[in-house]
Every structure is written in structure tokens, then in C-alpha cells.
Enzyme design. Structure first.
Site, PDB file in Angstrom:
ATOM      1  N   ARG A  34       0.827  -1.213   0.000  1.00  0.00           N
ATOM      2  CA  ARG A  34       0.000   0.000   0.000  1.00  0.00           C
ATOM      3  C   ARG A  34       0.863   1.266   0.000  1.00  0.00           C
ATOM      4  O   ARG A  34       0.470   2.287  -0.566  1.00  0.00           O
ATOM      5  CB  ARG A  34      -0.951  -0.010   1.196  1.00  0.00           C
ATOM      6  CG  ARG A  34      -2.125  -0.957   0.979  1.00  0.00           C
ATOM      7  CD  ARG A  34      -3.059  -1.007   2.159  1.00  0.00           C
ATOM      8  NE  ARG A  34      -4.293  -1.690   1.805  1.00  0.00           N
ATOM      9  CZ  ARG A  34      -5.199  -2.101   2.674  1.00  0.00           C
ATOM     10  NH1 ARG A  34      -4.995  -1.885   3.964  1.00  0.00           N
ATOM     11  NH2 ARG A  34      -6.298  -2.705   2.280  1.00  0.00           N
ATOM     12  N   LYS A 199     -15.621 -15.681   5.792  1.00  0.00           N
ATOM     13  CA  LYS A 199     -17.048 -15.575   6.105  1.00  0.00           C
ATOM     14  C   LYS A 199     -17.893 -15.203   4.891  1.00  0.00           C
ATOM     15  O   LYS A 199     -17.625 -14.213   4.218  1.00  0.00           O
ATOM     16  CB  LYS A 199     -17.260 -14.524   7.201  1.00  0.00           C
ATOM     17  CG  LYS A 199     -16.646 -14.894   8.539  1.00  0.00           C
ATOM     18  CD  LYS A 199     -16.909 -13.793   9.562  1.00  0.00           C
ATOM     19  CE  LYS A 199     -16.346 -14.168  10.929  1.00  0.00           C
ATOM     20  NZ  LYS A 199     -16.580 -13.070  11.903  1.00  0.00           N
ATOM     21  N   GLY A 352      -6.969  -6.664  -0.067  1.00  0.00           N
ATOM     22  CA  GLY A 352      -7.029  -7.431   1.178  1.00  0.00           C
ATOM     23  C   GLY A 352      -6.116  -8.643   1.187  1.00  0.00           C
ATOM     24  O   GLY A 352      -4.963  -8.583   0.760  1.00  0.00           O
ATOM     25  N   GLY A 376     -12.269  -4.159   1.081  1.00  0.00           N
ATOM     26  CA  GLY A 376     -13.630  -3.777   1.440  1.00  0.00           C
ATOM     27  C   GLY A 376     -14.230  -2.768   0.480  1.00  0.00           C
ATOM     28  O   GLY A 376     -15.407  -2.854   0.115  1.00  0.00           O
TER      29      GLY A 376
END
Length: 395
Positions: A34, A199, A352, A376
């Protein structure tokens, strides 16, 4: 959105909201992706004579100065990558920040301390957030939004400060948005999406939206076990979200109705427990023993997924296929990544853990069309949501 080329920046104080939220082991940066992605916009502004003030967050200090979340190690790495001194302010809008900014000359850069050390940055109260935004905006004359990984947050530095200053989007954000538009507006087909990660609940909205757009959906990672359970299979001790079973059954029905090919693992690496050295066997995905848990997709699934990616013209991949942090359970993630490297398709890695996996596995970053800096944020864009940071830059 206008770009920074349309701003007159020479001799002016420019606040750049960057995304420098990198993983740390103590004070050692374990993945500087990043920071490297933020360098081109900062360098361009410096070359044009701007006085650059970089603001960013790290971790979740919850509005309190916390030494382990200091941006000091990031400041040192940013200086190395820029080949320039980076003045580091010991606070965000206090005396150190003001004096550091006042000392800047044309073509010089400063980094403020972690924005999230200030409670106003993440406050849900508009007035509290606005008061902090006023103090932040007072440091600068112009605003550049370039922290794509934070644009889905209604935070002061992302949403409120650009309302107070003339603003533009940095090159990184413009590139990210252009890529996401290609994925949503008229993707070349077959359009294949690979989703993994822990998830299914984190990706409900994006799955619902993608089922109206894609030709194939490949599901791996921890979320696959909720899909397998929804089909009536036992998943042993694998990660399972019981409360999402009805939703997932709806996804399976929707895919069938729309003619979307939705593929789940056919075999998995089933381990005795969650550990890097756990004994494990390859078992059919429909026959996971009660005392085992799936920690990676198996060899037949790797071949199947690679085959289903071979003729794709557009691919979006978000989420690892297994516990890639453990070498023995990283093979599924590597197989998907290697199927994309050098592909003739337009291939996008959705930030991510997927981006981290590409770097951890030593794969060439230029082997993909684009590696997003925002996991996200990219998911929420593909979900069709309005992202506060982009909305503020478009005003």
C-alpha cells in the site's frame, strides 16, 4: 471526479489522504504494497512543487494515541521509496503537526501521525467529525483523495475534509475506479468471479449483485463450507455460519435460475485442527469427517477451478482459497493465482488478503492486470453501494 493534473499545486499546501494501513510485526513492515501504491501520486505532486501533507491511518487505535499503531515505521519506509526526506509530525492536528507543515518548502513532504489517534476521525457524530475536519483542513489549501482502501468509510479525512477544500482524486483512486467500472459496466465474457475468505456474511451483498452479472462464480475458502452445508453435506469442524444457510440456499437457487455456473470445492484438505503442522488428508468435499476441518481446497478442485478460468475474458478474485498463511494449506490459493498470472483475460485481484497472498507466495504482481489496494472498498463498489469518499470527490 477531476484528477490532480487539473489542480494548480505549485507552492501550495496539499493534503493527500493516502492508504498506508500496512501490516506490522513490531516496527517491521511485513508487506509495503500500500505504501508503494501511494508513491506515484505523492511524487507527482512533489515534482510539481507542492508542499505535500500526507494523512493516513494504521490499525484500530479507537481514538487514542497508541504507540504500536504509530506511523513512524511507515514514515521511514515512505522516505526510502520516495528517495526524499519525510518530515514526521508527532501528532495529527496539534502543535507538532502545525509546525511541521509550516516548515515545508516547495517540493517537500510531511506525514502526520495516525489520523485515528483523534476520536473525531471515525466519529458517528457529524458535529464531532466536522470539528476535527475543520482542524485538519486548516493545515492545507487543497485536498487530494488517494486512499482507495478507505473510501467506503464516512470518516473525517475521507468524507468531510474534501467538502472544505478544493479537491481532486489522486491517480491511484482514478485507476481503481476505472478498473471497477470495467468490471461492472460491460465486462468481456466469459466473466468469472472467484470468491474466498473466511465468512460468507462479509460478501452477502456482493454475491447477490454479482449473480446478476457473472457467467461463473467459483467459491472457495472458509465460506465454501456454508455453501456445502446448505446443499445438505456435513462439513465436520470446518468454518460454518449456520445463520447464513437460508441466504446461501437462496444464492444457489438464484444461480440456477439465472444460468450462472456456481462451483464449489469437490475435495478439500481436511485437518485434525487449525495449525500449520496439523495432520491432514485429502477428502471429498461431501464427505468431511466429523472430527476434521477443511483448511484448503484439494488437488481436484484446484484443477477444476483452473480449467474454469482458462477461457475467461474477465476475472475478479477476492479472498484466499485456504489458510494461505500456513504453507501446507496455501496450495489452493497458489493454484488460483497461477491460473491468472499471464492470462490473456482482464484479471483483477480484489485487495485485502488476496493481494497479500500474491506477495507472500512470491508471484509477479505485473502478472495480473490490476491488484486493488482496497478489499472492502472494491467489494462495496461491486455491491453497487455509494462510497462516501468517492461521492465527496465527485461533488
Amino acid at each position: 471526479m477531476i484528477g490532480i493534473d487539473e489542480l494548480d499545486v505549485k507552492g501550495r499546501r496539499v493534503f493527500v489522504r493516502a492508504d498506508l494501513n500496512v501490516p506490522l510485526d513490531g516496527e517491521t513492515i511485513t508487506d509495503d504494497g500500500r505504501i508503494r501504491a501511494s508513491v506515484p501520486t505523492i511524487r507527482k505532486l512533489l515534482e510539481r512543487g507542492a508542499r505535500v501533507i500526507v494523512g493516513a491511518h494504521l490499525g484500530r487505535p479507537k481514538g487514542t494515541p497508541t504507540p504500536k499503531y504509530s506511523l513512524a515505521p511507515v514514515s521511514r519506509r515512505l522516505a526510502e521509496l520516495l528517495g526524499e526526506d519525510v518530515a514526521f509530525a508527532a501528532d495529527v492536528v496539534g502543535e507538532s503537526a502545525r509546525s511541521t507543515v509550516e516548515a515545508l518548502q516547495d517540493g517537500q513532504v510531511a506525514l502526520l501521525e495516525n489520523l485515528r489517534f483523534e476520536p473525531g476521525e471515525e466519529s458517528k457524530d457529524d458535529a464531532a467529525r466536522g470539528e476535527f475536519a475543520d482542524r485538519l483542513a486548516a493545515l492545507a489549501e487543497l485536498y487530494v483523495g488517494d486512499g482507495f482502501g478507505a473510501v467506503h468509510r464516512r470518516h473525517a479525512s475521507v468524507y468531510d475534509v474534501p467538502k472544505r477544500l478544493p479537491h481532486a482524486a489522486g491517480d491511484l483512486i482514478l485507476a481503481e475506479v476505472e478498473v471497477l467500472r470495467r468490471l461492472t459496466e460491460d465486462p468481456a465474457r466469459p466473466y468469472v468471479v472467484v470468491l474466498g475468505g473466511a465468512k460468507v456474511s462479509d460478501k452477502l451483498g456482493v454475491i447477490a449483485n454479482l449473480l446478476t452479472k457473472v457467467d461463473r462464480l467459483l467459491v472457495g475458502g472458509g465460506m465454501a463450507y456454508t455453501f456445502l452445508k446448505a446443499q445438505g453435506h456435513e462439513v465436520g469442524g470446518s468454518l460454518l455460519q449456520e445463520d447464513q444457510l437460508d441466504t446461501v440456499r437462496g444464492f444457489l437457487d438464484e444461480a440456477a435460475t439465472r444460468g450462472v455456473e456456481l462451483l464449489l470445492p469437490v475435495d478439500v484438505l481436511a485437518a485434525t485442527h487449525f495449525a500449520a503442522d496439523a495432520p491432514h488428508d485429502v477428502v471429498d468435499a461431501t464427505e468431511i469427517p466429523a472430527d476434521r476441518q477443511g483448511l484448503d481446497i484439494g488437488p481436484r478442485t484446484r484443477e477444476l477451478f483452473a480449467a474454469k478460468l482458462a477461457d475467461a475474458r474477465t476475472v475478479f478474485w477476492n479472498g484466499p482459497m485456504g489458510v494461505f498463511e500456513f504453507d501446507v494449506f496455501s496450495g489452493g490459493t497458489r493454484a488460483v493465482a497461477e491460473a491468472l498470472v499471464g492470462s490473456e483475460a482482464f484479471t483483477v485481484v480484489g485487495g485485502g488478503d488476496s493481494a497479500a497472498a500474491v506477495r507472500r507466495l512470491g508471484l509477479p504482481e505485473d502478472g495480473f492486470s490490476h491488484i486493488s489496494t482496497g478489499g472492502g472498498a472494491s467489494l462495496e463498489y461491486l455491491e453497487g453501494k455509494t462510497l462516501p469518499g468517492l461521492a465527496a470527490l465527485e461533488e
